[in-house]
Design a protein around this motif. Structure first.
Motif, PDB file in Angstrom:
ATOM      1  N   LEU A  43      57.178  90.628  66.294  1.00 46.82           N
ATOM      2  CA  LEU A  43      57.556  90.312  67.675  1.00 46.82           C
ATOM      3  C   LEU A  43      57.687  91.558  68.548  1.00 46.82           C
ATOM      4  O   LEU A  43      57.385  91.533  69.730  1.00 46.82           O
ATOM      5  N   ASP A  44      58.110  92.700  67.923  1.00 44.66           N
ATOM      6  CA  ASP A  44      58.339  93.886  68.762  1.00 44.66           C
ATOM      7  C   ASP A  44      57.043  94.599  69.155  1.00 44.66           C
ATOM      8  O   ASP A  44      57.071  95.614  69.839  1.00 44.66           O
ATOM      9  N   ILE A  45      55.897  94.026  68.745  1.00 48.65           N
ATOM     10  CA  ILE A  45      54.628  94.592  69.204  1.00 48.65           C
ATOM     11  C   ILE A  45      54.536  94.468  70.723  1.00 48.65           C
ATOM     12  O   ILE A  45      53.788  95.169  71.391  1.00 48.65           O
ATOM     13  N   ARG A  46      55.388  93.575  71.260  1.00 46.27           N
ATOM     14  CA  ARG A  46      55.349  93.336  72.698  1.00 46.27           C
ATOM     15  C   ARG A  46      55.886  94.513  73.514  1.00 46.27           C
ATOM     16  O   ARG A  46      55.767  94.522  74.727  1.00 46.27           O
ATOM     17  N   ASP A  47      56.480  95.478  72.830  1.00 43.37           N
ATOM     18  CA  ASP A  47      56.973  96.663  73.549  1.00 43.37           C
ATOM     19  C   ASP A  47      56.020  97.841  73.456  1.00 43.37           C
ATOM     20  O   ASP A  47      56.290  98.920  74.005  1.00 43.37           O
ATOM     21  N   THR A  48      54.898  97.663  72.751  1.00 43.31           N
ATOM     22  CA  THR A  48      53.968  98.784  72.583  1.00 43.31           C
ATOM     23  C   THR A  48      53.093  98.946  73.828  1.00 43.31           C
ATOM     24  O   THR A  48      52.867  97.981  74.567  1.00 43.31           O
ATOM     25  N   PRO A  80      52.929  86.824  78.289  1.00 43.88           N
ATOM     26  CA  PRO A  80      53.326  87.401  76.995  1.00 43.88           C
ATOM     27  C   PRO A  80      52.899  86.541  75.817  1.00 43.88           C
ATOM     28  O   PRO A  80      52.452  87.055  74.782  1.00 43.88           O
ATOM     29  N   GLU A  81      53.003  85.226  75.975  1.00 44.71           N
ATOM     30  CA  GLU A  81      52.610  84.326  74.901  1.00 44.71           C
ATOM     31  C   GLU A  81      51.124  84.493  74.594  1.00 44.71           C
ATOM     32  O   GLU A  81      50.716  84.621  73.436  1.00 44.71           O
ATOM     33  N   ALA A  82      50.301  84.501  75.662  1.00 45.01           N
ATOM     34  CA  ALA A  82      48.855  84.620  75.481  1.00 45.01           C
ATOM     35  C   ALA A  82      48.507  85.935  74.788  1.00 45.01           C
ATOM     36  O   ALA A  82      47.719  85.964  73.846  1.00 45.01           O
ATOM     37  N   VAL A  83      49.124  87.022  75.251  1.00 44.46           N
ATOM     38  CA  VAL A  83      48.784  88.336  74.691  1.00 44.46           C
ATOM     39  C   VAL A  83      49.277  88.454  73.252  1.00 44.46           C
ATOM     40  O   VAL A  83      48.584  88.973  72.383  1.00 44.46           O
ATOM     41  N   TYR A  84      50.462  87.944  73.013  1.00 44.22           N
ATOM     42  CA  TYR A  84      51.043  88.060  71.669  1.00 44.22           C
ATOM     43  C   TYR A  84      50.219  87.299  70.634  1.00 44.22           C
ATOM     44  O   TYR A  84      50.010  87.777  69.520  1.00 44.22           O
ATOM     45  N   LEU A  85      49.723  86.122  71.017  1.00 49.49           N
ATOM     46  CA  LEU A  85      49.081  85.252  70.026  1.00 49.49           C
ATOM     47  C   LEU A  85      47.595  85.539  69.806  1.00 49.49           C
ATOM     48  O   LEU A  85      47.095  85.377  68.699  1.00 49.49           O
ATOM     49  N   SER A  86      46.899  85.968  70.863  1.00 48.44           N
ATOM     50  CA  SER A  86      45.449  85.773  70.852  1.00 48.44           C
ATOM     51  C   SER A  86      44.642  86.925  70.303  1.00 48.44           C
ATOM     52  O   SER A  86      45.042  88.092  70.379  1.00 48.44           O
ATOM     53  N   THR A  87      43.455  86.597  69.804  1.00 51.28           N
ATOM     54  CA  THR A  87      42.434  87.602  69.553  1.00 51.28           C
ATOM     55  C   THR A  87      41.528  87.676  70.769  1.00 51.28           C
ATOM     56  O   THR A  87      40.808  88.644  70.956  1.00 51.28           O
ATOM     57  N   GLU A 120      39.006  90.750  74.855  1.00 52.57           N
ATOM     58  CA  GLU A 120      39.108  90.817  73.402  1.00 52.57           C
ATOM     59  C   GLU A 120      40.301  91.693  73.066  1.00 52.57           C
ATOM     60  O   GLU A 120      40.356  92.849  73.467  1.00 52.57           O
ATOM     61  N   SER A 121      41.253  91.128  72.354  1.00 48.91           N
ATOM     62  CA  SER A 121      42.473  91.888  72.101  1.00 48.91           C
ATOM     63  C   SER A 121      42.269  92.898  70.978  1.00 48.91           C
ATOM     64  O   SER A 121      41.747  92.567  69.924  1.00 48.91           O
ATOM     65  N   PRO A 122      42.674  94.174  71.215  1.00 48.33           N
ATOM     66  CA  PRO A 122      42.564  95.181  70.161  1.00 48.33           C
ATOM     67  C   PRO A 122      43.757  95.156  69.210  1.00 48.33           C
ATOM     68  O   PRO A 122      43.802  95.946  68.272  1.00 48.33           O
ATOM     69  N   LEU A 123      44.723  94.255  69.442  1.00 47.94           N
ATOM     70  CA  LEU A 123      45.915  94.242  68.601  1.00 47.94           C
ATOM     71  C   LEU A 123      45.557  93.805  67.179  1.00 47.94           C
ATOM     72  O   LEU A 123      44.640  93.001  66.988  1.00 47.94           O
ATOM     73  N   PRO A 124      46.270  94.321  66.177  1.00 49.82           N
ATOM     74  CA  PRO A 124      45.988  93.926  64.785  1.00 49.82           C
ATOM     75  C   PRO A 124      46.386  92.467  64.557  1.00 49.82           C
ATOM     76  O   PRO A 124      47.141  91.891  65.331  1.00 49.82           O
ATOM     77  N   GLU A 153      49.868  99.322  74.035  1.00 52.51           N
ATOM     78  CA  GLU A 153      48.655  98.500  73.986  1.00 52.51           C
ATOM     79  C   GLU A 153      48.924  97.108  74.533  1.00 52.51           C
ATOM     80  O   GLU A 153      48.154  96.556  75.322  1.00 52.51           O
ATOM     81  N   PHE A 154      50.041  96.535  74.071  1.00 57.01           N
ATOM     82  CA  PHE A 154      50.400  95.191  74.479  1.00 57.01           C
ATOM     83  C   PHE A 154      50.562  95.127  75.997  1.00 57.01           C
ATOM     84  O   PHE A 154      50.018  94.254  76.675  1.00 57.01           O
ATOM     85  N   ILE A 155      51.318  96.123  76.524  1.00 58.47           N
ATOM     86  CA  ILE A 155      51.601  96.128  77.959  1.00 58.47           C
ATOM     87  C   ILE A 155      50.311  96.307  78.762  1.00 58.47           C
ATOM     88  O   ILE A 155      50.127  95.690  79.806  1.00 58.47           O
ATOM     89  N   GLU A 156      49.408  97.070  78.201  1.00 61.93           N
ATOM     90  CA  GLU A 156      48.136  97.289  78.897  1.00 61.93           C
ATOM     91  C   GLU A 156      47.320  95.997  79.000  1.00 61.93           C
ATOM     92  O   GLU A 156      46.759  95.676  80.052  1.00 61.93           O
ATOM     93  N   ILE A 157      47.271  95.272  77.879  1.00 61.65           N
ATOM     94  CA  ILE A 157      46.526  93.999  77.915  1.00 61.65           C
ATOM     95  C   ILE A 157      47.185  93.041  78.897  1.00 61.65           C
ATOM     96  O   ILE A 157      46.514  92.371  79.697  1.00 61.65           O
ATOM     97  N   ALA A 158      48.519  92.971  78.813  1.00 65.08           N
ATOM     98  CA  ALA A 158      49.246  92.067  79.703  1.00 65.08           C
ATOM     99  C   ALA A 158      48.929  92.418  81.160  1.00 65.08           C
ATOM    100  O   ALA A 158      48.747  91.523  81.997  1.00 65.08           O
ATOM    101  N   HIS A 159      48.822  93.720  81.421  1.00 65.43           N
ATOM    102  CA  HIS A 159      48.507  94.182  82.765  1.00 65.43           C
ATOM    103  C   HIS A 159      47.140  93.687  83.199  1.00 65.43           C
ATOM    104  O   HIS A 159      46.956  93.202  84.321  1.00 65.43           O
ATOM    105  N   ARG A 160      46.190  93.765  82.257  1.00 66.65           N
ATOM    106  CA  ARG A 160      44.829  93.351  82.594  1.00 66.65           C
ATOM    107  C   ARG A 160      44.777  91.839  82.864  1.00 66.65           C
ATOM    108  O   ARG A 160      44.079  91.381  83.766  1.00 66.65           O
ATOM    109  N   VAL A 161      45.545  91.103  82.080  1.00 64.68           N
ATOM    110  CA  VAL A 161      45.589  89.650  82.296  1.00 64.68           C
ATOM    111  C   VAL A 161      46.151  89.359  83.684  1.00 64.68           C
ATOM    112  O   VAL A 161      45.605  88.566  84.455  1.00 64.68           O
TER     113      VAL A 161
END
Lengths: 261, 290
Positions: free
Chosen positions: A234-239, A201-208, A225-229, A241-249
């Motif tokens: 902090l609540d972007i972690r429930d979207t 979660p830390e990696a996904v939340y912070l990174s481009t 490459e993160s598509p997040l803006p 997109e976020f969950i999808e990236i986390a899944h890929r990681v």
């Protein structure tokens, strides 16, 4: 390689010779980091993420391949004070106040006294520690100490910030808070940050850009490459997109793990 | 203040044991005298005799106390505070050798420790010699040092200080090597990321880190210095100093004089080590480490 390339590694390898034979800490690692990127390195222990960061900082010497920082060798970059390095532990000197600790690199680099004062005040403000200048480290909580160590790395205005699991020893709540602050700071200062972590979660939340690594030999298995803006509450972690990236990681980590066995 | 009761308890127990031992150890001589005089000793007379002999095997505490009083405060009141019979004079002589030896030993110890920490060759080669130097009995080597230095025309304070130094540099070397090496790899890496020079790393990281170790070493070194100075006074022909008082006392069986010199030496050591303790507390407090 463009003007915007800050770190460029090509087929970088590092082998430690030990009594039990050679250990391939890094093998054929190729990566570029652009200016303004926030790059996280994630992987299980022994995957070489810290070693890679230490190569950028000229704290380890690669045995193969090339690496440049700001277009020059890591040694030259270190000597021109191109980066600030934040270690896993705050590592503040107990005999210096918070202000004195932040002043330490400035003293070493020979800044004049007045400029030291002004820079200390500015970075203390930046990490929300204004008013704590005269306190000793033991008077501060672990999270505040780590913020002071980040302020120390920021004090001499290096464009690159290398961070080695800086929040690893802190509890979840403090970590969330510091992650949020770090993002704001990155947004305000336009620095390039390389960040080692073992928290998805830390990696996904912070990174481009998220670099997934795996051990034996230490290598890169996926670069996401993160598509997040850039602006991330902090609540972007429930979207989704976020969950999808986390899944890929997580998939990347699992893949790296299974083919090692 | 709460420690005053336990301390007084221990001290008074020691005094009781001391007085009792004085009776036991001095009784044969008391009986001997009584037998020659043809008188019968009752217990009260025995006690009063064993606590007031001229050359007792073990002088009673008050005898030592009176001797110290007479050779210090009373002589000062007489204006003879620095005469050759004054314990203050002898303590001063021993103190000056101790202090000089301590400074030399601390300097040598720190210098060797820096060499050992920064130079691989010294690291491999010096430490065994430092340890070997301490396995030689100081009593055996002290006269040699005095004789050799005398032969090259050095006498007086310096030879004694050299013996002090010989004993006191050792704890400083051992403590400072440990202290200067106490910064961890992370702290040293951190200095490297700032491109700090070796001198900056020394003054800003290694030396401050070593302070707690230094003061512990200094306390041991100070006590060792005093022992060295006293031992150094023995082979010089008992001219001056607490060591000379001890030696002269043992020549003439003046046990009271020996004991008063011993008590003075112990007091001097306690004061000197206490001073370092105060210095330690002030320094570490100012460094925010205490």
């Amino acid at each position: 390689m463009t003007d915007q390339t800050v770190i460029s590694a090509k087929e970088l390898s590092l082998t430690f010779e030990t009594n039990d034979g050679p250990v391939h800490a890094l093998k054929d690692v190729t990566l570029t980091v652009e200016k303004g990127d926030f790059v996280s390195f994630i992987g299980p222990s022994g995957c070489g993420k810290t070693t890679f960061l230490r190569c950028m900082a000229d704290l380890e010497h690669p045995t193969g391949g090339t690496i440049t920082v700001n277009g020059v060798s890591p040694d030259a970059a270190r000597k021109s004070r191109a980066y600030g390095y934040v270690f896993q532990a705050a590592g503040l000197y107990p005999w210096r106040t918070i202000g004195g600790n932040i002043r330490l690199p400035l003293e070493i680099m020979g800044y004049p006294k007045a400029e030291q004062d002004q820079r200390v005040a500015r970075v203390l403000d930046l990490v929300d520690l204004a008013g704590f200048e005269k306190k000793f480290p033991w008077q501060l909580s672990g999270g505040m100490q780590q913020r002071a160590s980040i302020a120390r790395a920021l004090a001499f205005d290096a464009d690159i910030l290398l961070m080695d699991e800086p929040f690893g020893a802190l509890d979840e709540i403090v970590r969330d808070h510091l992650n949020e602050q770090l993002l704001k700071l990155w947004d305000r200062t336009d620095k390039t940050i390389c960040f080692v972590t073992h928290s998805i979660p830390e990696a996904v939340y912070l990174s481009t850009k998220i670099v997934v690594m795996s051990p034996r030999p230490g290598r890169i298995t996926d670069v996401i490459e993160s598509p997040l803006p850039r602006d991330r509450p902090l609540d972007i972690r429930d979207t989704p997109e976020f969950i999808e990236i986390a899944h890929r990681v997580r998939d990347g980590l699992r893949a790296g793990h299974s083919d090692a066995i | 203040m709460r420690s005053i009761v336990p301390i007084l308890t221990v001290v008074s127990t020691l005094f009781v044991i001391w007085y009792a031992a004085a009776i036991g150890l001095n009784a044969p001589w008391a009986y001997n005298k009584a037998e020659r005089a043809g008188v019968e000793l009752n217990f009260a007379a025995l006690v009063s005799d064993t606590w007031s002999q001229d050359k007792p095997k073990l002088p009673a505490p008050h005898q030592v106390g009176i001797e110290i009083w007479e050779t210090t405060v009373e002589m000062v009141l007489d204006g003879r505070g620095f005469s050759k019979r004054s314990l203050i004079y002898h303590s001063w002589v021993t103190f000056s050798a101790t202090a000089l030896g301590f400074l030399l030993g601390t300097g040598l110890g720190i210098a060797l420790a820096i060499g050992i920490v920064y130079n691989r060759t010294m690291d491999m080669s010096v430490m065994p010699w430092v340890i070997a130097s301490q396995t030689i009995p100081i009593l055996a080597i002290a006269p040699m040092i005095i004789v050799v230095l005398n032969a090259v025309g050095i006498s007086g304070l310096l030879p004694k200080a050299m013996i002090s130094m010989y004993l006191s540099f050792f704890p400083v070397v051992v403590g400072m090597v440990k202290g200067l090496r106490s910064p961890g790899p992370m702290q040293l890496d951190q200095m490297r990321t700032w491109s700090a020079t070796p001198a900056q790393t020394f003054w800003r990281l290694r030396l401050p880190s070593s302070m707690p170790y230094l003061f512990t070493s200094l306390k041991i070194g100070m006590a060792a210095s005093l022992v060295g100075a006293i031992v150094g006074e023995l082979p010089t022909g008992a001219v001056a100093g607490l060591g000379a008082r001890l030696l002269a006392g043992s020549y003439y069986g003046q046990t009271i004089q020996i004991w008063s010199a011993l008590i003075m030496a112990a007091t001097l050591a306690a004061v000197l080590v206490g001073l370092i303790g105060v210095l330690q507390r002030i320094t570490l407090k100012r460094m925010g480490m205490a």
